[in-house]
Structure formats: C-alpha cells, structure tokens
Scaffold this active site. Structure first.
Site, PDB file in Angstrom:
ATOM      1  N   GLU A 172     -19.964 -18.038  38.078  1.00 54.32           N
ATOM      2  CA  GLU A 172     -20.587 -18.430  39.341  1.00 54.32           C
ATOM      3  C   GLU A 172     -21.003 -19.898  39.302  1.00 54.32           C
ATOM      4  O   GLU A 172     -20.800 -20.640  40.275  1.00 54.32           O
ATOM      5  CB  GLU A 172     -21.802 -17.550  39.612  1.00 54.32           C
ATOM      6  CG  GLU A 172     -21.473 -16.084  39.796  1.00 54.32           C
ATOM      7  CD  GLU A 172     -22.708 -15.199  39.723  1.00 54.32           C
ATOM      8  OE1 GLU A 172     -22.726 -14.175  40.444  1.00 54.32           O
ATOM      9  OE2 GLU A 172     -23.637 -15.507  38.966  1.00 54.32           O
ATOM     10  N   GLU A 193     -30.681 -10.227  40.122  1.00 53.17           N
ATOM     11  CA  GLU A 193     -31.539 -11.409  39.989  1.00 53.17           C
ATOM     12  C   GLU A 193     -32.378 -11.747  41.218  1.00 53.17           C
ATOM     13  O   GLU A 193     -33.472 -12.309  41.079  1.00 53.17           O
ATOM     14  CB  GLU A 193     -30.693 -12.654  39.646  1.00 53.17           C
ATOM     15  CG  GLU A 193     -29.994 -12.607  38.323  1.00 53.17           C
ATOM     16  CD  GLU A 193     -28.680 -11.828  38.359  1.00 53.17           C
ATOM     17  OE1 GLU A 193     -28.329 -11.211  37.336  1.00 53.17           O
ATOM     18  OE2 GLU A 193     -28.026 -11.832  39.436  1.00 53.17           O
ATOM     19  N   ASP A 246     -17.399  -6.579  44.999  1.00 54.98           N
ATOM     20  CA  ASP A 246     -16.979  -5.206  44.750  1.00 54.98           C
ATOM     21  C   ASP A 246     -17.861  -4.278  45.579  1.00 54.98           C
ATOM     22  O   ASP A 246     -18.901  -4.679  46.091  1.00 54.98           O
ATOM     23  CB  ASP A 246     -17.102  -4.858  43.266  1.00 54.98           C
ATOM     24  CG  ASP A 246     -18.512  -5.091  42.741  1.00 54.98           C
ATOM     25  OD1 ASP A 246     -19.258  -4.097  42.635  1.00 54.98           O
ATOM     26  OD2 ASP A 246     -18.870  -6.239  42.446  1.00 54.98           O
TER      27      ASP A 246
END
Length: 231
Positions: free
Chosen positions: A12, A171, A194
């Site tokens: 990321e 997170e 997903d």
C-alpha cells in the site's frame, strides 16, 4: 496544509508513494517516512504495520513528530456488503471496532469512556463523496478489528452487530481513536480488494495485487488532489 497518510503494508505504501512529487525519505524513531507533495499540500506518508497496536503507535508518532493538520488511513479493505465490488471505494463516515466489548453499560464495539463510533471528518468525507470518477465511492461505516476476515460465519456476526457496515480492516478504528484523543481531523479511504466470505475470497485478494492495484490507486490520487489547502 500538512497531510499525514498512514498505510499498513509495504504494498500500500508503494502505491501511495508513487502519487507524490518532490519526494524525500527519512527515518524518525522506529518508523520510516516519505515526504512529498500533492497539489499545494505537503504529504507525510508512513507504513505503520498491520493491526490496531501498530496503527495506534504509528498515529501517535505521526502526530507528535509532524503535527499534521489531518490524517488519512488509506490502502485496502474487505467489502462486507452486497453493494460493493472489488475496486470500489469506501470512505468512512463512521468507524467502529467489531471486536471490542467492555461489558454492560457499553454498546458493543465501544471502548468504555469513548464514543460508540468515531466520525470521519466532514470536509474530507465531502471531498471523497464529490469525486467525479468511474469508480464507485460509498460513504458509510468501516468496522475494524485484529482479524483478517475470511470465514462466512465471522462475516455474518459482524453484519449482525453492525448491519450498516460496508467494509472491514485492521487499522482504521485505532487511528480514528488516536485522532479523536488528539483532536486531529481523520478519515479512512479504502479500496475494496476482496469480499470476505466469497468462495474465491483469497483469489480475489491476490488477483487484486497482481492485476488491479496499479489502476485502482488512481482514485486515491484523485481524492488526495481534491483536498483543500485548509480544513
């Protein structure tokens, strides 16, 4: 304006780093940072690591070291609502923990003494929802917990407790809590990689990083470019 961006994983961080101009990299304490520009704003990018403790530690260090005007948690998340497809985006109007229970007198998901849900910043949320892009952007509830959700029964439990939940990650809740405590405007802006519980769930996730990530993070660039010079 100075914008702090927190990602969980190297994959990321790499995608977001590619969006920055005039980059420089350095280390402060236990974390590495990339500083760069998007439009007229200075961006401080970091990878905190996976999970709530890493996210909270990263957010605290970001705030104490750089005093950002706002913080954005970005990267990927699992979609948990039928309205979502892989590569759609969820912007957090609200954030909640799906794995917290502090006993009677508290709402499920609420850390005692804190709000039952944490609100995303209204200006940042408005920027996200006003983007004119072919990518579908959904505003709503992101549910965070220290578990990568793959099992259909676990997904069903989360949806039962939080019917309005759109996405799950590991997170956003912790960063939202730290930003609430430090009074820093915050939003989570997450690309759906997903759909947990699907028969081909793992294939969706791996295929996202193999074939879709480079295209999908363009929406992150559009969002970051839409943020005003001050909140």
């Amino acid at each position: 304006m100075k914008i702090g961006i927190i990602t969980a994983m190297s994959s990321e961080q790499k995608q977001v780093s590619q969006l920055l101009s005039d980059k420089k990299e350095y280390t402060e304490g236990i974390f590495q940072y990339t500083e760069g520009n998007i439009k007229n704003n200075t961006v401080i990018l970091m990878k905190c690591g996976i999970g709530k403790v890493n996210a909270a530690a990263g957010a605290v260090e970001m705030i104490r070291t750089f005093q950002p005007d706002c913080i954005i948690s970005t990267g990927v998340a699992g979609g948990i609502d039928n309205c979502l497809k892989v590569m759609d985006v969820v912007a957090s109007k609200h954030i909640v923990y799906h794995d917290v229970w502090c006993g009677d007198g508290n709402v499920y998901g609420q850390v005692q003494g804190l709000p039952a849900v944490f609100d995303g910043n209204a200006t940042l949320f408005g920027c996200a929802m006003s983007l004119d892009t072919p990518t579908a952007i959904h505003g709503g509830l992101i549910c965070s917990g220290d578990k990568f959700i793959t099992d259909r029964s676990e997904l069903n439990d989360i949806k039962e407790n939080f019917p309005e939940g759109l996405a799950v990650d590991m997170e956003s809740g912790a960063i939202a809590q730290v930003c609430y405590l430090y009074k820093i405007p915050f939003i989570s802006f997450r690309i759906i990689s997903d759909t947990p519980g699907a028969d081909n769930h793992w294939e969706q996730y791996t295929n996202f990083w193999e074939t879709m990530a480079d295209r999908s993070f363009g929406i992150t660039q559009a969002f970051l470019s839409s943020i005003p010079d001050n909140l």
